[in-house]
Design an enzyme around this catalytic site. Structure first.
Site, short mmCIF file in Angstrom:
data_model
loop_
_atom_site.label_atom_id
_atom_site.label_comp_id
_atom_site.label_asym_id
_atom_site.label_seq_id
_atom_site.Cartn_x
_atom_site.Cartn_y
_atom_site.Cartn_z
N GLY A 40 0.80 -1.30 0.08
CA GLY A 40 -0.15 0.00 -0.13
C GLY A 40 0.89 1.35 -0.17
N GLY A 45 1.01 3.79 4.13
CA GLY A 45 2.22 2.93 3.37
C GLY A 45 3.22 3.89 2.68
N HIS A 266 -20.80 8.69 6.29
CA HIS A 266 -20.47 10.26 6.12
C HIS A 266 -21.67 10.84 5.80
CE1 HIS A 266 -18.22 13.74 5.07
NE2 HIS A 266 -17.12 13.15 5.50
N SER A 284 -16.59 17.29 1.32
CA SER A 284 -16.00 17.54 2.64
C SER A 284 -16.97 17.97 3.76
CB SER A 284 -14.95 18.54 2.45
OG SER A 284 -14.38 18.86 3.71
N ARG A 330 -19.98 12.83 12.60
CA ARG A 330 -20.56 12.11 11.63
C ARG A 330 -21.57 11.08 11.95
NH1 ARG A 330 -14.88 11.24 8.00
NH2 ARG A 330 -14.55 13.48 7.88
N LEU A 441 -6.34 11.27 8.09
CA LEU A 441 -5.05 11.49 7.70
C LEU A 441 -3.66 11.52 8.89
CD1 LEU A 441 -5.93 14.32 5.18
CD2 LEU A 441 -5.93 11.94 4.80
#
Length: 637
Positions: A40, A45, A266, A284, A330, A441
């Site tokens: 990945g 990765g 989401h 977003s 969410r 992230l």
């Protein structure tokens, strides 16, 4: 088997520093003697490969795309969290830790979450040094915006392209090591098995997706960074190539799979608008900073939004959750959108949508300011829907997005298979039953840049080095199994396409294991999946051959794994008789229709062990102990 999370002792703020000191080290001159496989090339990765190679290890990196730059991390939009407290609004490492534990509905491991908050600030420094073009304020300082589940602004962003920019940073670091000869890159390879020697992960078998050849690769350790399994639902915000195969094959080799029923919906996606769709598009979560979510007060009000006056609008999130408003987490926002649509107040042709309105923000700040924040997102929405969000409200509806479940790992990010490490979305460790926005992230880069480089050294230094080559009999056995499965897929020669099976599975999963679940539906879904899987192996049609470029074969293998994995999700959901985060069992809700946890019986991570094809998996649990954040009913009011 007792699950040992290997959590260090001492105060939580000192655990990681203490653990790093106590880990065994690999001498710099000896690192070149070790080979590591990384599967990945997303944020986890890519950052892991670059950092391990920088340290001196020999790294082989694999991805299914034609370039590491095409990893699905590129699709992340809104931002990355860190506890820098640049806005001076009360943030801290402790508050980020607290918000993440609470946002995960108390189903994450405290020690891992605190470490994540600790290293978050280092991530921003690393990325700025790489030249990531984060948004800046008028004075040139890094800017922040707020995201759901927090009352501070801690999210660093690059318009709506944060994932792309961060991935390019990791990619640049990776390619520097490729040029230096420390990383050997293998694009267009799909991992189809992990190879164990004396119980330790010592390599993988992959299929060359261009010519169909099976390849063997040996190493001293294997690192999986292969993302989540949201595409088990067919329609999701994930790239169509995203799959569960690498993680599921590791599960079949003894790696426990934890909390597979924890999938995130989401709330801010473009609604389904036809049966021809192959994926859904995410808008977003950052849009909820300035966009106001509403529906008509009266069910079946079919007027266009410009004809509905303020008095006839229900800003239901602001009314129900005054402290957080549109920035609730969410899972909360998603369930409330579904509730409004179930009441007949949904908008659009299908009635399965709510409005996200920017009129007030444009009036307050001006169109130019909103365009600087979200311009590319508005363009994307208009290109897909032909509606201009500057003039008319967006229509949004929840969709499958992130998966909190994954392979079980200890504090060192190692699975129950020694030498098999799992990073990012592919593991279960940091988010509990729900992920707060802008934390994916953060976890991927934390794991790759700042955690694995220490912990893999501890494993390599503490394990006797076995010089295993790809000629070992374990590779013979693994390759034979992989080839046999490919031959079996090609030999069915049925009449039903792979996509048709996948769509049917997706409808079952969405209907019975989606935003809301109940025991009767889950039990029925398990039987339906078993029947569908049996039909798949009798009636699937996979054209072409295995010794060639064959995307139908690729998809068939992935869907075959989804058909088994979907049942594991159902089993896990049935075993968890409570509601928490993204797992909402209709039998367990508060009077205000919020998720009702059962901490006495389910304050644990459920880890499942494969016991053989056609057999029920074996249940194991890791008790979750909360010493620093008090177990309470989540409230965002």
């Amino acid at each position: 088997m007792a699950l040992d999370a290997k959590i260090p002792g001492g105060p939580i703020a000192e655990k990681w520093d203490r653990h790093r000191f106590e880990l065994k080290l690999v001498n710099p001159a000896n690192k070149r003697k070790f080979n590591v496989i990384v599967v990945g090339t997303g944020l986890a990765g890519g950052s892991a490969s670059a950092t391990l190679a920088e340290l001196g290890y020999n790294v082989k990196t694999f991805c299914i795309q034609d370039s590491p730059r095409r990893a699905h991390s590129i699709a992340a939009q809104g931002g990355i969290n860190a506890a820098k407290n640049y806005p001076n609004d009360g943030d801290s490492i402790w508050r980020l830790f607290y918000d993440t534990v609470k946002g995960g509905d108390f189903r994450a491991r405290e020690a891992n979450v605190y470490r994540l908050a600790q290293v978050s600030n280092d991530i921003i420094d690393q990325c700025v040094a790489q030249g990531i073009p984060f948004a800046r304020d008028y004075g040139g300082l890094l800017d922040n915006r707020s995201f759901g589940g927090a009352q501070v602004s801690r999210t660093f962003y690059a318009r709506g392209q944060t994932g792309q920019q961060l991935l390019l940073g990791a990619y640049s670091a990776l390619m520097r090591q490729v040029a230096a000869g420390k990383v050997e890159m293998f694009p267009r390879r799909e991992m189809l098995d992990v190879v164990l020697v004396d119980g330790h992960a010592k390599g993988i078998v992959v299929r060359n997706m261009i010519n169909g050849a099976l390849e063997r690769h040996a190493a001293d350790a294997v690192v999986l960074c292969t993302g989540g399994y949201g595409n088990v639902f067919f329609l999701s915000t994930n790239a169509m190539a995203s799959n569960v195969t690498a993680a599921f094959r590791a599960y079949k080799k003894g790696a426990f799979f934890a909390n597979p029923c924890f999938t995130q919906i989401h709330p801010t996606c473009i609604p389904v608008h036809g049966t021809f769709q192959s994926k859904l598009t995410l808008m977003s979560e950052s849009l909820r900073n300035d966009g106001r979510v509403w529906v008509p007060k009266n069910p079946d009000d079919k007027r266009t939004p410009d004809q509905i006056p303020e008095s006839d609008r229900d800003y239901y999130l602001e009314n129900k959750y005054p402290s957080f408003g549109n920035l609730v987490p969410r899972d909360v926002a998603s369930r409330n959108a579904k509730e409004q649509c179930d009441m007949g107040k949904g908008v659009g042709e299908t009635g399965q949508a709510v409005y996200l309105d920017f009129a007030d923000a444009i009036s307050r700040d001006g169109r130019d300011v909103i365009a600087k924040k979200y311009g590319n997102l508005f363009q994307m929405y208009e290109k897909i829907t032909a509606d201009d969000p500057y003039d008319t409200p967006m229509m949004i509806y929840p969709a499958i997005h992130y998966t909190m479940g994954g392979l079980w790992v200890d504090y060192n990010l190692m699975s129950t298979v020694p030498g098999l490490f799992v990073l990012g979305e592919a593991n279960f460790s940091d988010h509990g039953a729900n992920r707060l926005g802008a934390s994916a992230l953060m976890q991927g880069l934390a794991d790759g840049y700042f955690v694995l480089p220490y912990t893999i050294g501890g494993y390599l230094a503490g394990t006797a080095k076995a010089d295993v080559t790809d000629g070992h009999k374990a590779f013979d056995h693994s390759e034979k199994q992989v080839a046999g499965r490919i031959d079996r897929l090609l030999s069915v020669n049925g009449k039903r396409t792979v996509d048709d099976f996948h769509k049917t599975l997706g409808r079952i999963m969405w209907e019975y294991c989606g935003m809301a679940r109940n025991n009767e539906g889950l039990a029925m879904a398990r039987g339906m999946i078993q029947e569908l899987r049996a039909e798949f192996w009798e009636n699937v049609r996979v054209p072409g051959t295995g010794a060639d470029f064959n995307q139908s074969l690729e998809r068939a293998g992935r869907v075959a794994d989804f058909l088994e994995f979907g049942e594991l999700m159902i089993i896990d959901a049935l075993a968890r008789q409570e509601s928490c985060g993204g797992h909402f069992n209709e039998r367990f809700e508060t009077e205000e229709h919020e998720a009702l946890r059962d901490d006495d019986n389910f304050c644990h991570a459920a880890a499942w062990k494969h016991t053989g094809d056609g057999k029920d998996p074996e249940f194991h649990k890791e008790p979750l102990v909360f010493e620093n954040v008090k177990l309470t009913q989540r409230s965002y009011k």
